[in-house]
Design an enzyme around this catalytic site. Structure first.
Site, short mmCIF file in Angstrom:
data_model
loop_
_atom_site.label_atom_id
_atom_site.label_comp_id
_atom_site.label_asym_id
_atom_site.label_seq_id
_atom_site.Cartn_x
_atom_site.Cartn_y
_atom_site.Cartn_z
N HIS A 162 -10.21 -9.55 1.57
CA HIS A 162 -10.18 -9.26 0.09
C HIS A 162 -10.89 -10.61 -0.71
O HIS A 162 -11.78 -10.16 -1.61
CB HIS A 162 -8.66 -9.62 -0.43
CG HIS A 162 -7.43 -8.60 0.03
ND1 HIS A 162 -6.50 -9.16 0.80
CD2 HIS A 162 -7.61 -7.20 -0.08
CE1 HIS A 162 -5.72 -7.73 0.65
NE2 HIS A 162 -6.33 -6.77 0.62
N SER B 79 -3.34 -6.42 5.55
CA SER B 79 -2.20 -7.15 5.36
C SER B 79 -1.26 -6.92 6.16
O SER B 79 -0.44 -7.74 6.45
CB SER B 79 -1.85 -6.99 3.59
OG SER B 79 -2.75 -7.30 2.85
N ARG C 160 -13.48 -0.27 4.57
CA ARG C 160 -13.48 -1.08 5.80
C ARG C 160 -13.94 -0.06 6.84
O ARG C 160 -14.95 -0.70 7.66
CB ARG C 160 -12.33 -1.62 6.51
CG ARG C 160 -11.57 -2.58 5.64
CD ARG C 160 -10.00 -2.81 5.64
NE ARG C 160 -9.43 -1.77 5.61
CZ ARG C 160 -8.16 -1.54 5.47
NH1 ARG C 160 -7.33 -2.77 5.58
NH2 ARG C 160 -7.38 -0.55 5.14
N LYS D 250 8.97 -1.59 -2.86
CA LYS D 250 8.24 -1.24 -1.41
C LYS D 250 8.65 -2.28 -0.65
O LYS D 250 8.27 -2.74 0.47
CB LYS D 250 6.80 -1.22 -1.45
CG LYS D 250 6.23 0.04 -1.57
CD LYS D 250 4.68 0.25 -1.16
CE LYS D 250 3.89 1.44 -1.55
NZ LYS D 250 2.49 1.22 -1.53
O1 PNS Z 1 -3.75 -2.69 -1.75
P1 PNS Z 1 -3.30 -1.24 -1.84
O2 PNS Z 1 -1.67 -0.97 -1.73
O3 PNS Z 1 -4.10 -0.15 -1.08
O4 PNS Z 1 -3.44 -0.86 -3.28
C1 PNS Z 1 -3.26 0.48 -3.94
C2 PNS Z 1 -3.42 0.60 -5.57
C3 PNS Z 1 -2.62 -0.64 -6.26
C4 PNS Z 1 -4.93 0.59 -5.87
C5 PNS Z 1 -2.71 1.95 -5.86
O5 PNS Z 1 -1.66 2.11 -5.34
C6 PNS Z 1 -2.58 1.99 -7.20
O6 PNS Z 1 -3.62 2.04 -8.25
N1 PNS Z 1 -1.28 1.90 -7.77
C7 PNS Z 1 -0.80 2.21 -9.36
C8 PNS Z 1 -0.43 3.49 -9.51
C9 PNS Z 1 -1.49 4.51 -9.83
O7 PNS Z 1 -2.27 4.27 -10.45
N2 PNS Z 1 -1.29 5.52 -8.92
C10 PNS Z 1 -2.23 6.57 -8.99
C11 PNS Z 1 -3.52 6.29 -7.96
S1 PNS Z 1 -4.70 7.75 -8.01
#
Ligand code: PNS
Length: 173
Positions: free
Chosen positions: A19, A130, A92, A43
């Protein structure tokens, strides 16, 4: 002139060196990089939202062009709220692509003003997540060099707290 604001969203539970590598790569490209930590208590994250935000703020304290915020709800709504144009996501490996592609296109549909920019972390971190950091550390493995020192310290505190000292039993005479 309008500021070019990038948003790097994620759970960051915990933040790892992959990150940080992505944040470093973003810094010269945008006027401001907002690291947006998702509020995802349902979660059951290892670290609370406050801990994750605090850790990131500590790590980025020397970078005035980086800001750490938390968000809940739709990412595209958060983008509008802060005037962000680009969502930064790390890619990645090919295995990341399908999910990221779906998310990017859905976000574009929800808010056509938002573009997703994919960035590749340093190869050394291409396997890092993570989830793996938590699993390896909790099973006694070594994650030195994969997470910053302050995260390592927090992992120790949370997952390997020092054993309580044995109660002193009075000697029987
Ligand atoms: O580090 P992560 O857990 O892969 O991040 C995922 C994240 C936070 C980018 C994604 O879950 C997100 O944007 N969540 C907010 C809710 C949202 O907008 N959902 C629709 C996505 S198309």
């Amino acid at each position: 002139m309008t500021q070019r604001i990038a948003v790097y969203p994620g759970s960051f539970d915990p933040i790892h060196n992959g990150h940080l590598d992505i944040i470093e790569r973003c810094r010269p490209l945008f006027d401001e990089v907002v690291v947006a930590v998702l509020r995802n208590e349902e979660k059951r994250p290892l670290f609370s939202l406050e801990e994750r935000v605090e850790t990131l703020r500590e790590l980025l304290a020397d970078h005035p062009e980086c800001r750490v915020e938390s968000f809940s709800g739709l990412l595209v709504d958060f983008m509008d709220k802060i005037g962000g144009r680009a969502v930064i996501r790390g890619l990645r490996a090919v295995s990341d692509f399908e999910y990221e592609f779906q998310m990017a296109l859905m976000n574009r549909r929800l808010n056509p003003r938002v573009e997703t920019v994919f960035m590749m972390p340093k190869e050394d971190y291409s396997y890092l997540s993570s989830r793996l950091v938590k699993e390896v550390f909790s099973l006694g493995g070594n994650v030195n060099g994969l997470v910053p020192e302050i995260v390592l310290a927090r992992l120790h505190k949370r997952l390997r707290p020092p054993a309580p000292s044995a109660p002193v039993t009075p000697a029987v005479v």
